[in-house]
Design a protein around this motif. Structure first.
Motif, PDB file in Angstrom:
ATOM      1  N   UNK A 242      -0.127  -1.070  -5.447  1.00  0.00           N
ATOM      2  CA  UNK A 242      -0.202  -0.399  -4.155  1.00  0.00           C
ATOM      3  C   UNK A 242       0.800  -0.945  -3.140  1.00  0.00           C
ATOM      4  N   UNK A 243       1.026  -2.257  -3.138  1.00  0.00           N
ATOM      5  CA  UNK A 243       1.978  -2.818  -2.170  1.00  0.00           C
ATOM      6  C   UNK A 243       3.392  -2.300  -2.445  1.00  0.00           C
ATOM      7  N   UNK A 244       3.757  -2.272  -3.729  1.00  0.00           N
ATOM      8  CA  UNK A 244       5.081  -1.768  -4.113  1.00  0.00           C
ATOM      9  C   UNK A 244       5.194  -0.285  -3.778  1.00  0.00           C
ATOM     10  N   UNK A 245       4.134   0.486  -4.046  1.00  0.00           N
ATOM     11  CA  UNK A 245       4.126   1.926  -3.764  1.00  0.00           C
ATOM     12  C   UNK A 245       4.285   2.207  -2.271  1.00  0.00           C
ATOM     13  N   UNK A 246       3.506   1.525  -1.451  1.00  0.00           N
ATOM     14  CA  UNK A 246       3.534   1.797  -0.018  1.00  0.00           C
ATOM     15  C   UNK A 246       4.838   1.334   0.634  1.00  0.00           C
ATOM     16  N   UNK A 247       5.409   0.236   0.135  1.00  0.00           N
ATOM     17  CA  UNK A 247       6.651  -0.289   0.722  1.00  0.00           C
ATOM     18  C   UNK A 247       7.862   0.512   0.269  1.00  0.00           C
ATOM     19  N   UNK A 248       7.953   0.795  -1.048  1.00  0.00           N
ATOM     20  CA  UNK A 248       9.178   1.387  -1.589  1.00  0.00           C
ATOM     21  C   UNK A 248       9.120   2.908  -1.751  1.00  0.00           C
ATOM     22  N   UNK A 249       7.917   3.492  -1.883  1.00  0.00           N
ATOM     23  CA  UNK A 249       7.812   4.942  -2.047  1.00  0.00           C
ATOM     24  C   UNK A 249       7.420   5.641  -0.746  1.00  0.00           C
ATOM     25  N   UNK A 250       6.430   5.080  -0.041  1.00  0.00           N
ATOM     26  CA  UNK A 250       5.981   5.680   1.228  1.00  0.00           C
ATOM     27  C   UNK A 250       6.823   5.170   2.396  1.00  0.00           C
ATOM     28  N   UNK A 255       4.469  -5.658   6.589  1.00  0.00           N
ATOM     29  CA  UNK A 255       3.470  -6.031   7.585  1.00  0.00           C
ATOM     30  C   UNK A 255       2.437  -4.924   7.755  1.00  0.00           C
ATOM     31  N   UNK A 256       2.893  -3.679   7.821  1.00  0.00           N
ATOM     32  CA  UNK A 256       1.974  -2.542   7.958  1.00  0.00           C
ATOM     33  C   UNK A 256       1.057  -2.428   6.753  1.00  0.00           C
ATOM     34  N   UNK A 257       1.601  -2.659   5.580  1.00  0.00           N
ATOM     35  CA  UNK A 257       0.794  -2.629   4.357  1.00  0.00           C
ATOM     36  C   UNK A 257      -0.312  -3.675   4.418  1.00  0.00           C
ATOM     37  N   UNK A 258       0.013  -4.851   4.944  1.00  0.00           N
ATOM     38  CA  UNK A 258      -0.983  -5.905   5.070  1.00  0.00           C
ATOM     39  C   UNK A 258      -2.134  -5.492   5.958  1.00  0.00           C
ATOM     40  N   UNK A 259      -1.835  -4.875   7.094  1.00  0.00           N
ATOM     41  CA  UNK A 259      -2.881  -4.459   8.027  1.00  0.00           C
ATOM     42  C   UNK A 259      -3.705  -3.291   7.472  1.00  0.00           C
ATOM     43  N   UNK A 260      -3.031  -2.334   6.834  1.00  0.00           N
ATOM     44  CA  UNK A 260      -3.751  -1.182   6.276  1.00  0.00           C
ATOM     45  C   UNK A 260      -4.691  -1.608   5.156  1.00  0.00           C
ATOM     46  N   UNK A 261      -4.197  -2.454   4.268  1.00  0.00           N
ATOM     47  CA  UNK A 261      -5.037  -2.915   3.158  1.00  0.00           C
ATOM     48  C   UNK A 261      -6.226  -3.730   3.649  1.00  0.00           C
ATOM     49  N   UNK A 262      -6.112  -4.267   4.866  1.00  0.00           N
ATOM     50  CA  UNK A 262      -7.210  -5.031   5.450  1.00  0.00           C
ATOM     51  C   UNK A 262      -8.409  -4.184   5.807  1.00  0.00           C
ATOM     52  N   UNK A 308       0.723   6.745   6.159  1.00  0.00           N
ATOM     53  CA  UNK A 308      -0.099   5.607   6.576  1.00  0.00           C
ATOM     54  C   UNK A 308      -1.536   6.013   6.873  1.00  0.00           C
ATOM     55  N   UNK A 309      -1.723   7.240   7.379  1.00  0.00           N
ATOM     56  CA  UNK A 309      -3.077   7.705   7.692  1.00  0.00           C
ATOM     57  C   UNK A 309      -3.888   7.883   6.407  1.00  0.00           C
TER      58      UNK A 309
END
Length: 403
Positions: A242-250, A255-262, A308-309
């Motif tokens: 998921x981190x790779x998907x959200x950073x490189x595909x989305x 930092x945003x990925x860290x907060x969303x996954x929280x 992100x939503x």
């Protein structure tokens, strides 16, 4: 006068239970503030070292293999002697290995370190869950406190990750998370474990025997373990990428990925407490079913809403699903097994989930590499829907309310 005395006794009991449970809860919170953050940061660290998606998925698979092998062993050892000493031992070994993470210069070396760490760390969940179930007669509530502490640590790790990656590198983040892990060991020395009868525990075989399988069949635990495997395969599969998907595909920032996954562990803090009370009032089967269905909804949303939503909603729903799943399963296992076998069967529960952590990421990594992320997400939905049908069709719950 009688009511006054009962209130005084109730207050004293609550304070006593708080002092008994607090060291374990504090250690759990700090430990998972470290571990869960590291699991996400490692995905990015792997890419920095030159790994591909298959390698990233394989990392979670190695964790699963280690946990499958050693979770029951740690649980059985803790059944035979005091649980506290094995909790401390596994923690110290884990810390020593963890300190080498930031120094790893190749993908292969990092994988070896992750595997060794996972062998030692596999002891924490089954032993700590068994300890929690023995804190008072209200096992479901006590276990929910433990799961909420775990979720709170998970949430804190996501916030820490989001903050760390704004100003510092991935490698330095690993050092900081390792420091948090080191501090988590200190509260373990203050745990006061209830005395158990060691003579009775020594009569048990180290390996599984016919009586253990008979217990699993009679209490329906076999279907709980299979469903847990299927759910975990689906969840671990998409989480491993998921981190790779959200950073490189989305195209979201780390930092945003860290907060969303929280959002996932943030919701878990409250959902575990809520569903634990629901288990006490109704039954575990209904709560498990809700957990399986909500878990399946998360990767479905990620497949169709690529922003992100959508990711935020998916992680929030996953938090609800996990709260229902873990409350229903662990509470039922604690009532379905005697105290001197609880570490063993909690270890088997961890193993069943870890088997999913082996299969899920391996399949997800391979499928995402060949067919893309969208197909991978739908395949993970299929795994989690399968877990729902296993519980619905095969799990026959026994009533332990009279015990």
């Amino acid at each position: 006068m009688k009511n006054l005395l009962s209130k005084v006794f109730e207050n004293v009991s609550k304070k006593f239970l708080f002092k008994r449970r607090f060291p374990l809860l504090l250690s759990t919170y700090m430990r998972f503030s470290s571990i869960m953050g590291i699991s996400i940061v490692l995905q990015l660290y792997m890419i920095d070292l030159g790994a591909n998606l298959f390698h990233v998925g394989l990392l979670s698979t190695l964790r699963g293999i280690a946990a499958v092998s050693f979770s029951p062993i740690w649980g059985i050892l803790s059944d035979r002697k005091d649980r506290k000493s094995y909790l401390i031992l596994s923690s110290f070994i884990s810390l020593i290995v963890l300190l080498f993470y930031p120094t790893a210069s190749t993908v292969i070396l990092l994988m070896v370190l992750v595997f060794i760490f996972s062998l030692a760390n596999a002891g924490f969940n089954p032993i700590a869950t068994a300890l929690s179930s023995e804190s008072s007669e209200k096992r479901g509530i006590e276990i929910s406190f433990f799961n909420s502490a775990l979720a709170a640590g998970n949430f804190t790790s996501r916030v820490m990750m989001g903050v760390f990656l704004i100003w510092i590198s991935v490698r330095v983040s690993l050092w900081l998370f390792a420091l948090v892990f080191a501090f988590s060991i200190i509260p373990l020395f203050f745990i006061k474990e209830r005395e158990r009868n060691p003579k009775f525990a020594r009569k048990r075989n180290f390996l599984m025997n016919v009586e253990d399988f008979h217990l699993m069949k009679n209490n329906g635990l076999w279907s709980v373990y299979i469903a847990s495997f299927m759910r975990q395969a689906g969840t671990s599969g998409w989480l491993s990428l998921i981190a790779v998907y959200l950073v490189y595909a989305v195209k979201l920032s780390p930092s945003t990925v860290g907060f969303i996954s929280g959002l996932n562990p943030l919701v878990q803090i409250f959902s575990t407490l809520y569903f634990a009370k629901l288990v006490e009032k109704r039954n575990a089967k209904q709560v498990m079913i809700v957990g399986m269905l909500l878990s399946a909804l998360s990767p479905f949303l990620l497949a169709i809403v690529k922003n992100s939503i959508g990711a935020s909603i998916a992680f929030g729903i996953l938090g609800l699903g996990y709260g229902a799943f873990i409350s229903g399963t662990t509470t039922y296992i604690s009532f379905a097994t005697p105290s001197d076998l609880r570490g063993r069967f909690m270890g088997l529960f961890s193993s069943s989930r870890s088997m999913g952590s082996i299969v899920g990421p391996l399949v997800a990594g391979g499928v995402a590499t060949i067919l893309g992320y969208k197909f991978m997400f739908f395949l993970m939905v299929a795994f989690e829907i399968a877990s729902f049908f296993v519980i619905k069709e095969f799990f026959k719950e026994k009533d332990f309310s009279t015990k």
